[in-house]
Design a protein around this motif. Structure first.
Motif, PDB file in Angstrom:
ATOM      1  N   ALA A  39       0.852  -1.365  -0.017  1.00 27.91           N
ATOM      2  CA  ALA A  39      -0.138  -0.124   0.015  1.00 27.91           C
ATOM      3  C   ALA A  39       0.652   1.214   0.030  1.00 27.91           C
ATOM      4  CB  ALA A  39      -0.998  -0.122   1.256  1.00 27.91           C
ATOM      5  N   MET A  40       1.712   1.372   0.894  1.00 32.39           N
ATOM      6  CA  MET A  40       2.723   2.444   0.915  1.00 32.39           C
ATOM      7  C   MET A  40       3.456   2.743  -0.397  1.00 32.39           C
ATOM      8  SD  MET A  40       1.822   3.818   3.720  1.00 32.39           S
ATOM      9  CE  MET A  40       3.177   4.949   3.902  1.00 32.39           C
ATOM     10  N   VAL A  41       3.736   1.574  -0.994  1.00 33.80           N
ATOM     11  CA  VAL A  41       4.626   1.910  -2.308  1.00 33.80           C
ATOM     12  C   VAL A  41       3.804   2.496  -3.320  1.00 33.80           C
ATOM     13  CG1 VAL A  41       5.649   0.574  -4.372  1.00 33.80           C
ATOM     14  CG2 VAL A  41       6.449  -0.283  -2.081  1.00 33.80           C
ATOM     15  N   TYR A  42       2.212   2.033  -3.340  1.00 37.52           N
ATOM     16  CA  TYR A  42       1.273   2.631  -4.105  1.00 37.52           C
ATOM     17  C   TYR A  42       1.228   3.831  -3.774  1.00 37.52           C
ATOM     18  CZ  TYR A  42      -0.116  -1.718  -6.784  1.00 37.52           C
ATOM     19  OH  TYR A  42       0.051  -2.802  -7.715  1.00 37.52           O
ATOM     20  N   ARG A  43       1.217   4.093  -2.532  1.00 32.25           N
ATOM     21  CA  ARG A  43       1.027   5.718  -2.003  1.00 32.25           C
ATOM     22  C   ARG A  43       1.836   6.464  -2.686  1.00 32.25           C
ATOM     23  NH1 ARG A  43       3.515   7.788   2.742  1.00 32.25           N
ATOM     24  NH2 ARG A  43       2.920   9.928   2.949  1.00 32.25           N
ATOM     25  N   PHE A  44       3.492   5.889  -2.649  1.00 37.82           N
ATOM     26  CA  PHE A  44       4.635   6.887  -3.264  1.00 37.82           C
ATOM     27  C   PHE A  44       4.312   7.114  -4.829  1.00 37.82           C
ATOM     28  CE2 PHE A  44       7.211   4.617   0.117  1.00 37.82           C
ATOM     29  CZ  PHE A  44       6.770   5.680   1.113  1.00 37.82           C
ATOM     30  N   GLN A  45       3.528   6.152  -5.631  1.00 34.86           N
ATOM     31  CA  GLN A  45       3.332   6.194  -6.986  1.00 34.86           C
ATOM     32  C   GLN A  45       2.167   7.146  -7.156  1.00 34.86           C
ATOM     33  OE1 GLN A  45       3.243   2.020  -7.878  1.00 34.86           O
ATOM     34  NE2 GLN A  45       5.130   2.359  -8.969  1.00 34.86           N
ATOM     35  N   GLU A  46       1.496   7.521  -6.130  1.00 36.97           N
ATOM     36  CA  GLU A  46       0.255   8.212  -6.138  1.00 36.97           C
ATOM     37  C   GLU A  46      -0.986   7.544  -6.431  1.00 36.97           C
ATOM     38  OE1 GLU A  46       0.827  12.299  -7.536  1.00 36.97           O
ATOM     39  OE2 GLU A  46       2.376  12.515  -5.813  1.00 36.97           O
ATOM     40  N   ASN A  47      -0.877   6.199  -6.474  1.00 38.15           N
ATOM     41  CA  ASN A  47      -1.916   5.274  -7.188  1.00 38.15           C
ATOM     42  C   ASN A  47      -2.847   5.117  -5.919  1.00 38.15           C
ATOM     43  OD1 ASN A  47      -3.492   3.215  -7.879  1.00 38.15           O
ATOM     44  ND2 ASN A  47      -1.940   2.145  -9.311  1.00 38.15           N
ATOM     45  N   TRP A  48      -3.610   5.962  -5.541  1.00 35.84           N
ATOM     46  CA  TRP A  48      -4.599   5.983  -4.423  1.00 35.84           C
ATOM     47  C   TRP A  48      -5.309   4.910  -4.294  1.00 35.84           C
ATOM     48  CZ3 TRP A  48      -1.381   9.003  -2.023  1.00 35.84           C
ATOM     49  CH2 TRP A  48      -0.821  10.277  -2.663  1.00 35.84           C
ATOM     50  N   GLU A  49      -6.120   4.550  -5.242  1.00 40.60           N
ATOM     51  CA  GLU A  49      -7.053   3.279  -5.447  1.00 40.60           C
ATOM     52  C   GLU A  49      -6.364   2.052  -5.075  1.00 40.60           C
ATOM     53  OE1 GLU A  49     -10.429   1.490  -8.347  1.00 40.60           O
ATOM     54  OE2 GLU A  49      -9.104   3.345  -8.993  1.00 40.60           O
ATOM     55  N   GLN A  50      -5.172   1.753  -5.416  1.00 38.13           N
ATOM     56  CA  GLN A  50      -4.646   0.544  -5.171  1.00 38.13           C
ATOM     57  C   GLN A  50      -3.969   0.707  -3.751  1.00 38.13           C
ATOM     58  OE1 GLN A  50      -4.277  -2.553  -6.774  1.00 38.13           O
ATOM     59  NE2 GLN A  50      -6.031  -1.648  -7.756  1.00 38.13           N
ATOM     60  N   ALA A  68      -1.725   1.683  10.303  1.00 36.79           N
ATOM     61  CA  ALA A  68      -2.542   1.259   8.812  1.00 36.79           C
ATOM     62  C   ALA A  68      -3.898   2.248   8.943  1.00 36.79           C
ATOM     63  CB  ALA A  68      -2.780  -0.093   8.943  1.00 36.79           C
ATOM     64  N   GLN A  69      -4.617   2.157  10.168  1.00 34.60           N
ATOM     65  CA  GLN A  69      -5.734   3.068   9.986  1.00 34.60           C
ATOM     66  C   GLN A  69      -5.452   4.438   9.800  1.00 34.60           C
ATOM     67  OE1 GLN A  69      -8.804   0.929  10.800  1.00 34.60           O
ATOM     68  NE2 GLN A  69      -9.492   2.813   9.720  1.00 34.60           N
ATOM     69  N   TYR A  70      -4.378   4.924  10.454  1.00 35.19           N
ATOM     70  CA  TYR A  70      -3.998   6.155  10.138  1.00 35.19           C
ATOM     71  C   TYR A  70      -3.666   6.555   8.695  1.00 35.19           C
ATOM     72  CZ  TYR A  70      -1.388  10.612  10.465  1.00 35.19           C
ATOM     73  OH  TYR A  70      -0.762  11.841  10.098  1.00 35.19           O
ATOM     74  N   GLN A  71      -2.901   5.749   8.145  1.00 37.19           N
ATOM     75  CA  GLN A  71      -2.472   5.673   6.686  1.00 37.19           C
ATOM     76  C   GLN A  71      -3.639   5.592   5.733  1.00 37.19           C
ATOM     77  OE1 GLN A  71       0.180   6.780   5.231  1.00 37.19           O
ATOM     78  NE2 GLN A  71       1.297   6.989   7.072  1.00 37.19           N
ATOM     79  N   LEU A  72      -4.606   4.893   6.187  1.00 40.64           N
ATOM     80  CA  LEU A  72      -5.730   4.681   5.321  1.00 40.64           C
ATOM     81  C   LEU A  72      -6.740   6.010   5.278  1.00 40.64           C
ATOM     82  CD1 LEU A  72      -7.772   3.000   3.671  1.00 40.64           C
ATOM     83  CD2 LEU A  72      -8.910   2.287   5.767  1.00 40.64           C
ATOM     84  N   ALA A  73      -6.736   6.811   6.473  1.00 35.46           N
ATOM     85  CA  ALA A  73      -7.307   8.008   6.376  1.00 35.46           C
ATOM     86  C   ALA A  73      -6.736   8.963   5.556  1.00 35.46           C
ATOM     87  CB  ALA A  73      -7.564   8.669   7.808  1.00 35.46           C
ATOM     88  N   MET A  74      -5.277   8.953   5.522  1.00 33.41           N
ATOM     89  CA  MET A  74      -4.624   9.914   4.617  1.00 33.41           C
ATOM     90  C   MET A  74      -4.720   9.511   3.272  1.00 33.41           C
ATOM     91  SD  MET A  74      -2.865  11.968   6.622  1.00 33.41           S
ATOM     92  CE  MET A  74      -4.219  11.839   7.935  1.00 33.41           C
TER      93      MET A  74
END
Length: 125
Positions: A39-50, A68-74
Motif C-alpha cells: 500500500a505504501m509503495v502505491y502511495r509513493f506512486q500516487e496510485n491512491w485506489e490501489q 495502517a488505520q492512520y495511513q488509510l485516512a491519509m
C-alpha cells in the motif's frame, strides 16, 4: 520482502511491488506488514485506489494496527473529492484510537484535518 524494501528505498517502485507480491505469495504467516508495504509503495506512486485497497487488506489482517488505520485516512484524503467521505475515514480512526495517549500526536493531526473538512462542508452548504 527485504529485496523489495531495498527497491523501495531506491524509489524503484515497480520492482518493489513485484518482490513484495512474490513474498506475499510465499508466506502463510501474518501478512499485514507486506500488505501495508505494498500500500505504501502505491502511495509513493500516487496510485491512491490501489493503496487504499491494500491498506484495507492490511487492516483486515490486523484490525488493531493504528498505523495502517492512520495511513488509510491519509490515503482516502488524497483519493476522494467528497469531504464527507474523507471525514468517514478520519472518524473511524478517532473512534478507535482517540483515547490512546501514545497516539496523541497523530490524533491531534487528524482532529485538525477534521476541523478543516467540517469548515469546508459548512462553506459549501
Amino acid at each position: 520482502a527485504t529485496l523489495a524494501h531495498q527497491y523501495e528505498r531506491l524509489q524503484q517502485y515497480d520492482e518493489a511491488l513485484k518482490y513484495y507480491k512474490i513474498a506475499l505469495k510465499l508466506k502463510d504467516l501474518p501478512i499485514e506488514d507486506d500488505l501495508f508495504n505494498i500500500a505504501m509503495v502505491y502511495r509513493f506512486q500516487e496510485n491512491w485506489e490501489q493503496a487504499i485497497k491494500y491498506m484495507k487488506q492490511s487492516i483486515k489482517e490486523n484490525p488493531n494496527k493504528s498505523r495502517a488505520q492512520y495511513q488509510l485516512a491519509m490515503l482516502a484524503d488524497n483519493y476522494y473529492k467528497d469531504p464527507n467521505i474523507k471525514l468517514k475515514y478520519y472518524h473511524t480512526y478517532l473512534k478507535k484510537y482517540e483515547s490512546d495517549q501514545k497516539l496523541a500526536f497523530f490524533t491531534s493531526k487528524i482532529k485538525k484535518r477534521v476541523a478543516q473538512l467540517e469548515q469546508e462542508i459548512d462553506k459549501n452548504n
